[in-house]
Design a protein around this motif. Structure first.
Motif, PDB file in Angstrom:
ATOM      1  N   SER B  12       1.055  -0.544  -0.075  1.00  0.00           N
ATOM      2  CA  SER B  12       0.160   0.270  -0.047  1.00  0.00           C
ATOM      3  C   SER B  12       1.267   1.043   0.223  1.00  0.00           C
ATOM      4  N   VAL B  13       0.547   2.722  -1.093  1.00  0.00           N
ATOM      5  CA  VAL B  13       1.103   3.149  -0.846  1.00  0.00           C
ATOM      6  C   VAL B  13       0.443   4.780  -1.320  1.00  0.00           C
ATOM      7  N   SER B  19       6.484   3.629  -5.389  1.00  0.00           N
ATOM      8  CA  SER B  19       6.268   2.216  -5.367  1.00  0.00           C
ATOM      9  C   SER B  19       7.453   1.185  -5.762  1.00  0.00           C
ATOM     10  N   SER B  80       3.286   7.740  -8.092  1.00  0.00           N
ATOM     11  CA  SER B  80       2.586   6.387  -7.864  1.00  0.00           C
ATOM     12  C   SER B  80       1.267   6.946  -7.973  1.00  0.00           C
ATOM     13  N   SER B  85      -2.969   0.667  -9.162  1.00  0.00           N
ATOM     14  CA  SER B  85      -3.350  -0.544  -7.890  1.00  0.00           C
ATOM     15  C   SER B  85      -3.677  -1.248  -8.815  1.00  0.00           C
ATOM     16  N   LEU B 108      -0.715  -4.446  -5.329  1.00  0.00           N
ATOM     17  CA  LEU B 108       0.193  -2.594  -4.753  1.00  0.00           C
ATOM     18  C   LEU B 108      -1.638  -1.507  -5.169  1.00  0.00           C
ATOM     19  N   ILE B 110      -2.876   2.068  -4.421  1.00  0.00           N
ATOM     20  CA  ILE B 110      -2.552   3.330  -4.210  1.00  0.00           C
ATOM     21  C   ILE B 110      -3.921   4.555  -3.189  1.00  0.00           C
TER      22      ILE B 110
END
Lengths: 115, 112
Positions: B12-13, B19, B80, B85, B108, B110
């Protein structure tokens, strides 16, 4: 890259029946296609390599009599899941080998649910 | 035998930050590596690749780094964006082989 379609996108069938999944290369002559299977939260696992006009090459552990692959033309490969069982429920994805040696273009996938 | 491994199932970023997705491999015969992005119920789409003769390849916001001695590669996405995502797969292709070997994928997310 190549445009690849799959049909159907989603199919539900009863245990014991057979299901055919089509993979079409819409704008590219595909001498080689690949069939993958993906279980939830797992990686894409190669099932077989399909070469136009010849028999498919299956990966270890994949039953060739259960997963029949036909690649009769440069634009179409089919995967038939015979006598499907609930454990065959998965996301099946085909890909087309591109011009470069490492290029593959993937179809959108087919969600198979066997009840 | 998992020849290509992505040990982080999720990441999670915050939007705008970097990322970094990681991938390890065990087979020293692999000589070409690819990153794919996958949305739910869709097939993977190619993002970026790198040959084993290079240690870095950049394409816009995406950069892939390869450390052959450590058998490790990473994908950097900066900045990002929410549209990033997805699930990211790394894949490797052996010398002369047609086949791709995929990692397990990293999801991933975002966050705005």
């Amino acid at each position: 890259g190549a445009v690849v379609s799959q049909h159907p996108s989603r199919v539900i069938c009863k245990s014991g029946t057979s299901v055919k999944i089509e993979c079409r290369s819409l704008d590219f002559q595909a001498t080689t296609m690949f069939w993958y299977r993906q279980f939830p939260k797992q990686s894409l696992m190669l099932m077989a390599t399909s070469n136009e006009g010849s028999k498919a090459t299956y990966e270890q552990g994949v039953e060739k009599d259960k997963f029949l692959i036909n690649h009769a033309s440069l634009t179409l490969s089919t995967l038939t899941v015979t006598s499907a069982h609930p454990e065959d429920s998965s996301f099946y994805i085909c890909s087309v080998r591109g011009q470069g040696p490492y290029e593959q273009y993937f179809g959108p996938g087919t969600r198979l649910t066997v009840t | 035998d998992q020849q290509v491994k992505q040990n982080s199932p999720s990441l999670s970023v915050q939007e705008g930050r970097i990322s970094i997705l990681n991938c390890d491999y065990t087979n020293s015969m692999f000589d070409y590596f690819l990153w794919y992005k996958k949305y739910p119920a869709e097939g993977p789409t190619f993002l970026i690749s790198i040959s084993s003769i290079k240690d870095k390849n950049e394409d816009g916001r995406f950069t892939v780094f390869l450390n052959k001695s450590a058998k490790h590669l990473s994908l950097h996405i900066v900045p990002s964006q929410p549209g990033d995502s997805a699930v990211y797969f790394c894949a490797a292709n052996g010398q002369g082989a047609q086949k791709l070997v995929f990692g397990q994928g990293t999801r991933l997310t975002i966050n705005p």
